[in-house]
Design a protein around this motif. Structure first.
Motif, short mmCIF file in Angstrom:
data_model
loop_
_atom_site.label_atom_id
_atom_site.label_comp_id
_atom_site.label_asym_id
_atom_site.label_seq_id
_atom_site.Cartn_x
_atom_site.Cartn_y
_atom_site.Cartn_z
N ARG A 154 0.83 -1.21 0.00
CA ARG A 154 0.00 0.00 0.00
C ARG A 154 0.87 1.26 0.00
O ARG A 154 0.48 2.29 -0.57
N ARG A 155 2.00 1.20 0.66
CA ARG A 155 2.86 2.37 0.73
C ARG A 155 3.67 2.58 -0.55
O ARG A 155 4.12 3.71 -0.80
N LEU A 156 3.85 1.55 -1.34
CA LEU A 156 4.68 1.65 -2.54
C LEU A 156 3.87 2.21 -3.70
O LEU A 156 2.64 2.06 -3.77
N SER A 157 4.58 2.80 -4.64
CA SER A 157 3.96 3.30 -5.86
C SER A 157 3.98 2.21 -6.92
O SER A 157 5.04 1.63 -7.22
N LYS A 158 2.81 1.92 -7.47
CA LYS A 158 2.73 0.87 -8.48
C LYS A 158 3.38 1.27 -9.79
O LYS A 158 3.67 0.40 -10.63
N ALA A 159 3.60 2.54 -9.98
CA ALA A 159 4.22 3.01 -11.21
C ALA A 159 5.74 3.15 -11.08
O ALA A 159 6.48 2.88 -12.03
N ASN A 160 6.23 3.56 -9.89
CA ASN A 160 7.66 3.83 -9.73
C ASN A 160 8.41 2.72 -8.98
O ASN A 160 9.62 2.60 -9.15
N ASP A 161 7.71 1.96 -8.15
CA ASP A 161 8.36 0.89 -7.36
C ASP A 161 7.91 -0.49 -7.84
O ASP A 161 7.53 -1.35 -7.04
N VAL A 162 7.96 -0.67 -9.13
CA VAL A 162 7.46 -1.93 -9.70
C VAL A 162 8.32 -3.11 -9.28
O VAL A 162 7.81 -4.19 -8.93
N VAL A 163 9.63 -2.93 -9.26
CA VAL A 163 10.53 -4.05 -8.93
C VAL A 163 10.35 -4.47 -7.47
O VAL A 163 10.29 -5.67 -7.15
#
Length: 597
Positions: A154-163
């Motif tokens: 939830r805290r991660l960005s699905k666009a920038n923290d894909v890996v």
């Protein structure tokens, strides 16, 4: 708490001093295992110590997982927080403390850390995956670990923290068993909140086919919710018309190998993004990007695979016309994927393999996610001297007894009028009689006379119930066996035998029987000669008493007339029997001569 701070600075593995530190800090009632209240006390101490260490690391400006790390002349000293986690993990593994304590500390650590530090924390979790996944620890902390990973996602960005998101999902897939239902979308709900926003009005000063731009990005609305296409035929028609426009554009502007190698950005991780930019200014450049084309075409294959999914109900399955359209569109999409450089054919084979494996998961979800793991069967040891009693079955064996139990009232089932029985001949030949009607126009492929199983069963029925029809098979074939009353008048005349034909057939059979009789007489000539000699001797022997009777008593004229009439009648009877024997093809000379004598 001071005892644990000193323990963090001790060299050597945790197993050499961890239990001793706990005994000094808690002074438990038992030497190797803590009680419930003692576990709670220890957990509070460790959570407070962890909070202090994180606070010190933040104030010093160091990374959390590297705080307190130093290198001496002899050996490197491990940082304090990983050291604390290793000690607690050892105590949990050996069941000295409650197994869920390590999971609680990891959850607290991720909540107190920034996303940059969470990557290092999660690297530690991945390195201890085998120990954390043991049954005694997994049962106590699986829900805490699942909650920790979901909070990170939830805290991660699905666009920038894909890996990083992918690492978390891969860890959950390996950490939880294969048949874990918590990670399965049982109902097949789609993420309809994932909307793709694009421009609705044409911008000024840009030479672009804006209608194509809107048509292209409108496909994402259907990809976002594939279930709506199968339920509404109008949406399916709109989707296919828009898809045809996009496919025609891709086919009209193919990419060469040089363009594909120059514009391919798949191998550069820095430029990878889970969603593409929808600006109309970038439309021309995106169409020249092979990875962009592959992204759209693979979405089409995933959608088609969903519409053809084997686990759907009959109501949700596509219609026949829709199946044909799906098949034609799928062939065009696969051809475009194969033509898209670089390595288009290899890429297509990998996608097809993935979609084929996906069907196995669809079947597994449809069957209610049965567990893949099977517990080993424990063999019960038979006591010495105890004889194993053979089970007694009511019907003689296990299979027949189970079959008998399947029906509640088996005697009634045998006399049930709905039970399958052998049909009558006229009922069975009805489909073939309908096919023989020329006005029906039945094609040869679907004609019943070309069905071998049907014809074979019909001949068996006719041999048992209709010998007259069975005899017509040699002359007219399978169509001649059909009862005449079932045939139309114009077809019936073809298979009815005329009187002249019947007489010719009878004469032909009579001639054939006479020829067989002659052949058998020629074969049996030696035996008949021997039998003839024997009969002649018998006649001579029987003639002597007849002569004496004639000389002794001379019959009157009336008696002679009566005797001659009896003799004529006997000769006529013998002659008729001989003719009957000739017709039937039987040769029994001895019986005929005895009867005449």
């Amino acid at each position: 708490m001071e005892i644990f701070k000193q323990a963090l600075l001790k060299p050597g593995p945790p197993e050499s001093f961890a239990l001793q530190v706990v005994q000094e800090a808690i002074k438990p009632q038992k030497q190797t295992k803590l009680a419930q209240d003692e576990n709670q006390l220890l957990e509070n101490i460790l959570r407070k110590l962890l909070q202090e260490l994180v606070s010190c690391a933040v104030q010093s400006g160091e990374k959390i997982m590297q705080y307190g790390q130093s290198i001496d002349d002899e050996e490197a000293i491990q940082s304090q927080i990983p050291r604390l986690l290793d000690i607690v993990l050892y105590l949990c593994e050996k069941e000295h403390v409650e197994g869920g304590m390590i999971f609680q500390l990891l959850e607290d650590l991720t909540e107190m850390s920034t996303m940059r530090n969470c990557k290092d924390i999660f690297a530690y979790i991945e390195s201890k995956q085998d120990i954390l996944g043991k049954q005694e620890l997994f049962a106590r902390g699986k829900l805490v670990m699942l909650r920790t990973c979901n909070q990170l996602l939830r805290r991660l960005s699905k666009a920038n923290d894909v890996v990083f998101c992918g690492r978390i999902l891969m860890f959950l897939a390996h950490f939880f068993p294969l048949s874990e239902r918590s990670a399965v979308n049982i109902k097949g709900v789609f993420n309809t909140s994932n909307e793709t926003k694009y421009e609705k009005d044409a911008p000024e000063g840009i030479s672009l086919d804006f209608n194509f731009y809107k048509t292209f990005w409108s496909l994402q609305e259907h990809f976002c919710n594939p279930a709506s296409i199968s339920l509404a035929p109008t949406k399916w028609q709109k989707f296919t018309s828009n898809l045809m426009v996009v496919l025609n554009t891709f086919e009209a502007q193919p990419l060469s190998d040089e363009e594909g190698n120059a514009n391919n950005l798949e191998e550069e991780a820095a430029t990878f993004s889970i969603k593409y930019l929808t600006s109309s200014k970038l439309m021309g450049l995106e169409l020249k990007d092979p990875s962009f084309r592959r992204h759209i075409l693979v979405q089409c294959l995933v959608l088609f695979d969903y519409l053809k999914a084997p686990g759907k109900n009959d109501k949700d399955l596509p219609s026949d016309s829709m199946k044909e359209e799906i098949k034609s569109c799928e062939e065009r999409v696969k051809k475009l994927l194969e033509m898209t450089p670089p390595k288009g054919k290899e890429f297509l084979n990998n996608i097809e393999h993935i979609l084929e494996r996906e069907k196995n998961w669809v079947w597994w979800k449809r069957d209610g996610c049965p567990p893949f793991e099977r517990q080993p069967i424990e063999k019960k040891a038979v006591q010495d001297g105890a004889k194993k009693r053979r089970p007694r079955w009511r019907m003689g064996n296990k299979e027949l007894s189970q079959l008998w139990k399947w029906a509640d009232q088996n005697p009634n089932a045998l006399t049930d009028p709905q039970r399958v029985r052998t049909p009558a001949v006229s009922e069975y030949w009805k489909p073939l009689a309908e096919d023989m009607d020329l006005s029906a126009g039945i094609e040869a492929e679907y004609h019943h006379k070309n069905n071998r199983v049907y014809c074979w069963k019909g001949l068996r029925f006719a041999a048992r119930q209709d010998l007259d029809g069975f005899s017509r098979f040699t002359e007219y074939g399978i169509e001649g066996v059909v009862p005449m009353e079932l045939l139309p008048s114009d077809v019936r005349s073809k298979y009815q035998a005329k009187p002249s034909d019947r007489s010719k057939r009878a004469k032909k059979e009579e001639t054939k029987g006479a020829a067989q009789q002659a052949e058998e007489n020629q074969i049996a000539t030696p035996a008949s000669e021997i039998d003839g000699e024997g009969t002649r001797v018998d006649l001579e022997a029987s003639a002597a008493p007849m002569d004496t009777d004639v000389t002794a008593t001379t019959p009157t004229a009336d008696e002679n007339q009566k005797q001659s009439s009896d003799t004529d009648a006997g000769q006529e009877a013998g002659q008729s029997e001989a003719e009957a024997g000739m017709i039937d093809g039987e040769t029994d000379a001895e019986v005929d001569l005895d009867a005449v004598g």
